[in-house]
Design a protein around this motif. Structure first.
Motif, PDB file in Angstrom:
ATOM      1  N   LYS A 144     -13.425  64.786  59.193  1.00 30.09           N
ATOM      2  CA  LYS A 144     -12.762  63.696  58.563  1.00 30.09           C
ATOM      3  C   LYS A 144     -12.347  62.369  59.438  1.00 30.09           C
ATOM      4  CE  LYS A 144     -10.108  66.716  56.295  1.00 30.09           C
ATOM      5  NZ  LYS A 144      -9.072  67.308  55.621  1.00 30.09           N
ATOM      6  N   THR A 145     -11.923  63.026  60.750  1.00 28.20           N
ATOM      7  CA  THR A 145     -11.217  62.217  61.866  1.00 28.20           C
ATOM      8  C   THR A 145     -12.151  61.902  62.943  1.00 28.20           C
ATOM      9  OG1 THR A 145      -8.946  63.036  60.817  1.00 28.20           O
ATOM     10  CG2 THR A 145      -9.129  61.781  63.029  1.00 28.20           C
ATOM     11  N   VAL A 146     -12.324  60.664  63.012  1.00 33.76           N
ATOM     12  CA  VAL A 146     -13.146  60.166  64.417  1.00 33.76           C
ATOM     13  C   VAL A 146     -12.134  59.913  65.440  1.00 33.76           C
ATOM     14  CG1 VAL A 146     -14.342  58.367  65.575  1.00 33.76           C
ATOM     15  CG2 VAL A 146     -15.478  59.457  63.266  1.00 33.76           C
ATOM     16  N   GLY A 171      -8.055  57.025  72.524  1.00 32.75           N
ATOM     17  CA  GLY A 171      -8.732  55.696  72.274  1.00 32.75           C
ATOM     18  C   GLY A 171      -8.719  55.186  70.922  1.00 32.75           C
ATOM     19  N   VAL A 172      -8.585  56.340  70.043  1.00 35.36           N
ATOM     20  CA  VAL A 172      -8.788  55.865  68.431  1.00 35.36           C
ATOM     21  C   VAL A 172      -7.722  56.003  67.621  1.00 35.36           C
ATOM     22  CG1 VAL A 172     -10.347  56.309  66.649  1.00 35.36           C
ATOM     23  CG2 VAL A 172     -11.195  56.608  68.727  1.00 35.36           C
ATOM     24  N   VAL A 173      -7.102  57.100  67.332  1.00 36.04           N
ATOM     25  CA  VAL A 173      -6.024  57.402  66.236  1.00 36.04           C
ATOM     26  C   VAL A 173      -4.827  57.165  66.602  1.00 36.04           C
ATOM     27  CG1 VAL A 173      -5.374  58.940  64.672  1.00 36.04           C
ATOM     28  CG2 VAL A 173      -7.700  59.106  65.234  1.00 36.04           C
ATOM     29  N   ASP A 272       0.153  61.337  70.391  1.00 37.50           N
ATOM     30  CA  ASP A 272      -0.032  59.873  69.745  1.00 37.50           C
ATOM     31  C   ASP A 272      -0.918  59.005  70.849  1.00 37.50           C
ATOM     32  OD1 ASP A 272       1.864  58.718  71.551  1.00 37.50           O
ATOM     33  OD2 ASP A 272       3.176  58.723  70.035  1.00 37.50           O
ATOM     34  N   LEU A 273      -1.248  58.013  70.292  1.00 33.52           N
ATOM     35  CA  LEU A 273      -1.986  56.966  71.219  1.00 33.52           C
ATOM     36  C   LEU A 273      -1.387  56.555  72.475  1.00 33.52           C
ATOM     37  CD1 LEU A 273      -5.060  56.341  71.553  1.00 33.52           C
ATOM     38  CD2 LEU A 273      -4.655  54.376  70.097  1.00 33.52           C
ATOM     39  N   ASP A 274      -0.093  56.198  72.165  1.00 32.79           N
ATOM     40  CA  ASP A 274       0.537  55.790  73.358  1.00 32.79           C
ATOM     41  C   ASP A 274       0.627  56.784  74.499  1.00 32.79           C
ATOM     42  OD1 ASP A 274       1.514  53.376  72.388  1.00 32.79           O
ATOM     43  OD2 ASP A 274       3.462  54.057  71.450  1.00 32.79           O
ATOM     44  N   GLY A 276      -1.363  59.300  75.057  1.00 33.25           N
ATOM     45  CA  GLY A 276      -2.742  59.723  75.680  1.00 33.25           C
ATOM     46  C   GLY A 276      -3.576  58.477  76.424  1.00 33.25           C
ATOM     47  N   ASN A 277      -3.366  57.343  76.142  1.00 31.47           N
ATOM     48  CA  ASN A 277      -3.812  56.132  76.802  1.00 31.47           C
ATOM     49  C   ASN A 277      -3.058  55.908  78.076  1.00 31.47           C
ATOM     50  OD1 ASN A 277      -3.981  52.873  76.817  1.00 31.47           O
ATOM     51  ND2 ASN A 277      -5.905  53.677  76.032  1.00 31.47           N
ATOM     52  N   ILE A 278      -1.700  55.894  78.060  1.00 36.26           N
ATOM     53  CA  ILE A 278      -1.051  55.487  79.221  1.00 36.26           C
ATOM     54  C   ILE A 278      -1.290  56.822  80.161  1.00 36.26           C
ATOM     55  CG2 ILE A 278       1.327  55.674  80.084  1.00 36.26           C
ATOM     56  CD1 ILE A 278       2.258  54.356  77.372  1.00 36.26           C
TER      57      ILE A 278
HETATM   58  C1  COA Z   1     -10.552  52.444  65.559  1.00 34.34           C
HETATM   59  C2  COA Z   1      -9.806  51.387  64.800  1.00 34.34           C
HETATM   60  C3  COA Z   1     -10.398  50.001  65.283  1.00 34.34           C
HETATM   61  C4  COA Z   1     -10.191  51.461  63.439  1.00 34.34           C
HETATM   62  O1  COA Z   1      -9.830  50.401  62.586  1.00 34.34           O
HETATM   63  P1  COA Z   1      -9.806  50.287  61.066  1.00 34.34           P
HETATM   64  O2  COA Z   1      -8.795  48.960  60.800  1.00 34.34           O
HETATM   65  O3  COA Z   1      -9.166  51.618  60.473  1.00 34.34           O
HETATM   66  O4  COA Z   1     -11.163  49.988  60.868  1.00 34.34           O
HETATM   67  P2  COA Z   1     -11.893  49.731  59.600  1.00 34.34           P
HETATM   68  O5  COA Z   1     -10.956  49.643  58.352  1.00 34.34           O
HETATM   69  O6  COA Z   1     -13.032  48.680  59.903  1.00 34.34           O
HETATM   70  O7  COA Z   1     -12.698  51.153  59.176  1.00 34.34           O
HETATM   71  C5  COA Z   1     -13.763  51.461  58.989  1.00 34.34           C
HETATM   72  C6  COA Z   1     -13.991  52.668  58.030  1.00 34.34           C
HETATM   73  O8  COA Z   1     -13.656  53.600  58.998  1.00 34.34           O
HETATM   74  C7  COA Z   1     -12.735  54.561  58.309  1.00 34.34           C
HETATM   75  N1  COA Z   1     -12.019  54.928  59.739  1.00 34.34           N
HETATM   76  C8  COA Z   1     -10.891  54.331  60.146  1.00 34.34           C
HETATM   77  N2  COA Z   1     -10.563  55.198  61.372  1.00 34.34           N
HETATM   78  C9  COA Z   1     -11.066  56.367  61.200  1.00 34.34           C
HETATM   79  C10 COA Z   1     -11.219  57.478  61.846  1.00 34.34           C
HETATM   80  N3  COA Z   1     -10.337  57.721  62.793  1.00 34.34           N
HETATM   81  N4  COA Z   1     -11.796  58.542  61.517  1.00 34.34           N
HETATM   82  C11 COA Z   1     -12.572  58.437  60.434  1.00 34.34           C
HETATM   83  N5  COA Z   1     -12.945  57.142  59.641  1.00 34.34           N
HETATM   84  C12 COA Z   1     -11.960  56.477  60.096  1.00 34.34           C
HETATM   85  C13 COA Z   1     -11.977  53.544  57.376  1.00 34.34           C
HETATM   86  O9  COA Z   1     -11.167  54.231  56.395  1.00 34.34           O
HETATM   87  C14 COA Z   1     -13.087  52.548  56.759  1.00 34.34           C
HETATM   88  O10 COA Z   1     -13.706  53.166  56.073  1.00 34.34           O
HETATM   89  P3  COA Z   1     -14.453  52.629  54.726  1.00 34.34           P
HETATM   90  O11 COA Z   1     -15.668  51.915  55.426  1.00 34.34           O
HETATM   91  O12 COA Z   1     -14.963  53.762  53.863  1.00 34.34           O
HETATM   92  O13 COA Z   1     -13.502  51.690  54.170  1.00 34.34           O
HETATM   93  C15 COA Z   1      -8.179  51.409  64.804  1.00 34.34           C
HETATM   94  O14 COA Z   1      -7.813  52.610  64.346  1.00 34.34           O
HETATM   95  C16 COA Z   1      -7.714  51.258  66.141  1.00 34.34           C
HETATM   96  O15 COA Z   1      -7.672  49.792  66.477  1.00 34.34           O
HETATM   97  N6  COA Z   1      -7.452  52.210  66.955  1.00 34.34           N
HETATM   98  C17 COA Z   1      -6.935  51.933  68.370  1.00 34.34           C
HETATM   99  C18 COA Z   1      -8.050  51.335  69.327  1.00 34.34           C
HETATM  100  C19 COA Z   1      -7.270  51.157  70.515  1.00 34.34           C
HETATM  101  O16 COA Z   1      -6.829  49.943  70.797  1.00 34.34           O
HETATM  102  N7  COA Z   1      -7.287  52.134  71.309  1.00 34.34           N
HETATM  103  C20 COA Z   1      -6.732  51.655  72.833  1.00 34.34           C
HETATM  104  C21 COA Z   1      -7.989  51.349  73.666  1.00 34.34           C
HETATM  105  S1  COA Z   1      -9.014  52.572  74.028  1.00 34.34           S
END
Ligand code: COA
Ligand code: UVW
Length: 331
Positions: A144-146, A171-173, A272-274, A276-278
């Motif tokens: 479910k979660t990338v 990097g992501v969540v 959280d991402l704060d 992990g990234n820091i």
């Molecule tokens: C990763 C990121 C860009 C995704 O942004 P988002 O606005 O949710 O992206 P989108 O809306 O385009 O998502 C595309 C699809 O993936 C899904 N999705 C988003 N994040 C997801 C996750 N972590 N896992 C699984 N699915 C995910 C969305 O629900 C969407 O699904 P849909 O196409 O069925 O509607 C955002 O979470 C983000 O900015 N994260 C922090 C990145 C960052 O700055 N990191 C620090 C430096 S590394």
């Protein structure tokens, strides 16, 4: 154990994969590409203007160079992108316009199986790289979660796996729920075992160790630990643990007596991402650690980001890891 990067390169060479590098306009990417080709770590598709790439003076013999602005693949890839995203409101014109974006074009090369993996992000933000990944490649079955991780190799460090750690998610969540945090922990444990080929010992990090602080943030990590242990009873996961209790044996024994993970963790899960990234940037810059990532986990095909602060060596490492991920996933 050989240095982590050497180990990944050795594994990548044993099953050579084709990796897309969308950032042919970035000098670090071309420097890395020259090393990757010379050492036969991966076959490469480099996206960019051929004349500019040749003018870089790098020896890129054997690489396939594709200019996304003129490629004959544009129409076919745009059509397939439209089919994938039309139910989200994308028009054929939108899809064709996205072929000008090297990350979308590169992601479509991956999606259409012209490559086994992709590495980008030296010159693009994480969102620029991960949005096409999430929108086109999507999640692996059952995921479910990338999320993402960094492999952190700290010199002269006795902790973790002889100084090697996995940090996740960096990097992501952005603000994971307890449920998402438990999924990140389980995914990271599997990623560690796939890459490092040693058992993962996972610490769920907090500002609290085993109830030393009482607040909602600590409660989230306690709940995430419970969920992760319930969902993956075969994995070694414990929490909530402070950073020192997680990695320093005598502190772990004193703060979390009886825990098999405390003091011995090699996989660190941040709340959280704060955090992990820091933490990864501090380990990289203050402890002079090598930091490879952010490597994504949970996508259906390997597609990885880089920090914009990366050097060519980091790109070589990310390409090797991407190849090993493709090998492990049977891509
Ligand atoms: C990763 C990121 C860009 C995704 O942004 P988002 O606005 O949710 O992206 P989108 O809306 O385009 O998502 C595309 C699809 O993936 C899904 N999705 C988003 N994040 C997801 C996750 N972590 N896992 C699984 N699915 C995910 C969305 O629900 C969407 O699904 P849909 O196409 O069925 O509607 C955002 O979470 C983000 O900015 N994260 C922090 C990145 C960052 O700055 N990191 C620090 C430096 S590394
Ligand atoms: C991983 C990361 O923090 O990327 P960047 O430095 O490019 O923001």
């Amino acid at each position: 154990m050989a240095k982590f990067n050497d180990f990944m390169i050795e594994r990548a060479k044993a099953d050579v994969k084709t990796i897309v590098l969308p950032e042919g306009a970035d000098p670090r990417t071309l420097e890395a590409a020259e090393i990757i080709l010379a050492e036969k770590i991966a076959d490469l598709i480099i996206i960019g203007n051929e004349a500019d790439i040749v003018a870089s003076g790098r020896n890129l013999e054997g690489a396939t160079i594709i200019d996304n602005t003129t490629s004959e693949l544009r129409a076919e890839l745009a059509e397939q992108l439209y089919e994938i995203r039309k139910n989200k409101g994308m028009t054929p014109e939108d899809a064709m316009a996205l072929m000008d974006d090297v990350n979308y074009f590169g992601t479509m090369l991956l999606k259409t199986r012209r490559a086994d993996g992709l590495v980008s992000g030296a010159a693009h933000s994480t969102a620029d790289v991960l949005k096409p990944a999430l929108r086109i490649i999507r999640t692996a079955p059952g995921t479910k979660t990338v999320s993402s991780f960094f492999m952190i190799e700290v010199p002269d460090c006795p902790y973790g796996e002889d100084g090697l750690f996995m940090f996740s998610d960096c990097g992501v969540v952005i603000q994971p729920s307890a449920e998402e945090l438990s999924e990140i922990a389980i995914a990271a444990a599997h990623s560690f075992e796939d890459l490092v080929q040693k058992p993962a010992r996972v610490a769920m990090l907090s500002h609290s160790t085993k109830g030393s602080a009482k607040d909602a943030d600590a409660d989230k990590v306690i709940e995430a630990t419970r969920l992760a242990q319930e969902k993956a009873p075969d994995l070694a996961i414990d929490g909530e643990l402070q950073g020192d209790a997680a990695i320093v044996p005598h502190v772990g024994e004193s703060k979390a007596p009886g825990s098999k993970i405390a003091g011995h963790a090699n996989v660190l899960i941040f709340p959280d991402l704060d955090a992990g990234n820091i933490a990864y940037k501090m380990a990289q810059r203050l402890a002079k650690a090598d930091a490879f990532g952010p490597i994504t986990q949970g996508l259906a095909m390997p597609m990885n980001d880089l920090s914009r602060g990366c050097v060519a060596y980091d790109i070589v490492g990310a390409v090797a890891i991407t190849s090993v991920q493709a090998h492990c996933a049977g891509v």
